[in-house]
Design a protein around this motif. Sequence first.
Motif, mmCIF file in Angstrom:
data_model
loop_
_atom_site.group_PDB
_atom_site.id
_atom_site.type_symbol
_atom_site.label_atom_id
_atom_site.label_comp_id
_atom_site.label_asym_id
_atom_site.label_seq_id
_atom_site.Cartn_x
_atom_site.Cartn_y
_atom_site.Cartn_z
ATOM 1 N N ARG A 66 -0.243 -5.677 -3.844
ATOM 2 C CA ARG A 66 -1.105 -4.734 -3.742
ATOM 3 C C ARG A 66 -2.744 -5.236 -3.483
ATOM 4 O O ARG A 66 -3.465 -4.559 -3.026
ATOM 5 N N GLN A 86 -7.767 -1.043 1.881
ATOM 6 C CA GLN A 86 -8.348 0.221 1.233
ATOM 7 C C GLN A 86 -9.881 0.205 1.580
ATOM 8 O O GLN A 86 -10.610 1.047 2.033
ATOM 9 N N ALA A 104 -5.750 2.581 -5.654
ATOM 10 C CA ALA A 104 -6.730 2.615 -4.318
ATOM 11 C C ALA A 104 -8.000 3.319 -4.524
ATOM 12 O O ALA A 104 -9.100 3.073 -4.231
ATOM 13 N N ASP A 164 0.755 -1.145 0.066
ATOM 14 C CA ASP A 164 -0.111 -0.056 0.041
ATOM 15 C C ASP A 164 0.857 1.160 -0.048
ATOM 16 O O ASP A 164 1.931 1.286 0.679
ATOM 17 N N GLY A 192 -3.083 -4.674 0.075
ATOM 18 C CA GLY A 192 -3.263 -3.378 0.388
ATOM 19 C C GLY A 192 -4.854 -2.713 -0.007
ATOM 20 O O GLY A 192 -5.311 -2.022 0.590
#
Length: 255
Positions: free
Chosen positions: A222, A229, A70, A63, A225
């Motif tokens: 990701r 989010q 995001a 992240d 991450g």
Amino acid sequence: MPAFPTSLGTSTADEIRLLGQDLTADLMGKVGFGELAFWLVALRRPTPSETRVFEAVLVALADHGFTPTAIAARLTYLSAPDSLQGALAAGLLGGGSRFLGVTEDCGTFLHEALEGRELPADEAGWDAVALDVLRGAKTKYIPGLGHPVHKVQDPRTPVLIGIAREEGLEGPHLRLFEAIGRVHEQVLGRKLPLNGAGVCGAALADLGLPVELLRGFALLARAAGLLGQLAEERRRPIGMDAYLTVDRNAVYVEP
């Protein structure tokens, strides 16, 4: 009956096997997820040193704040809260040449630059190779150089290089990348930092992982991450504010 060979997972009525191991007896509770991800691609179990470097890469890429990936995930979740998978996919689809994809682009650039070259024995030799690579590059855009936020130094870069060095895994890709960081100003005319995504690509290439798959590892990181989010979007939503800020400030201009 046709046969479909695989070295990955197979199942029977009472057993699941993965990578030649009994999933429940040999892997669950005994192998970390990062170690397993490496093993699934390389088809060999990584050493503890390789696992440390590999998992450091995953942590480095998980992240980086309100990046386009995001934001895309959060706005998709705003539009379709019934489709968590769609929101995750929207964020992952944004992993391209500017965000996340630099990991693969840098690893590939370094790998191709090293092909057929005799590896130098010292730092001066690596600097000479880096200058030759930069002068021979078809474009002045060098993957892994520069960052939209970290203008002087990406904080991830020295840490990851240090971990690889500690584990004896600072290989030719990292050595060349470091040399590019030292000499590129002589060719490009300006000083740029080595970015974290680029150093991750160099580190993964030094682990012997296929450079054609390096973007996949960035996306793997990701995904964690993005899930974070989306969890935060549920707790403290900003998607509607982001949408309304753009929508209410849209200004028509003649085409």
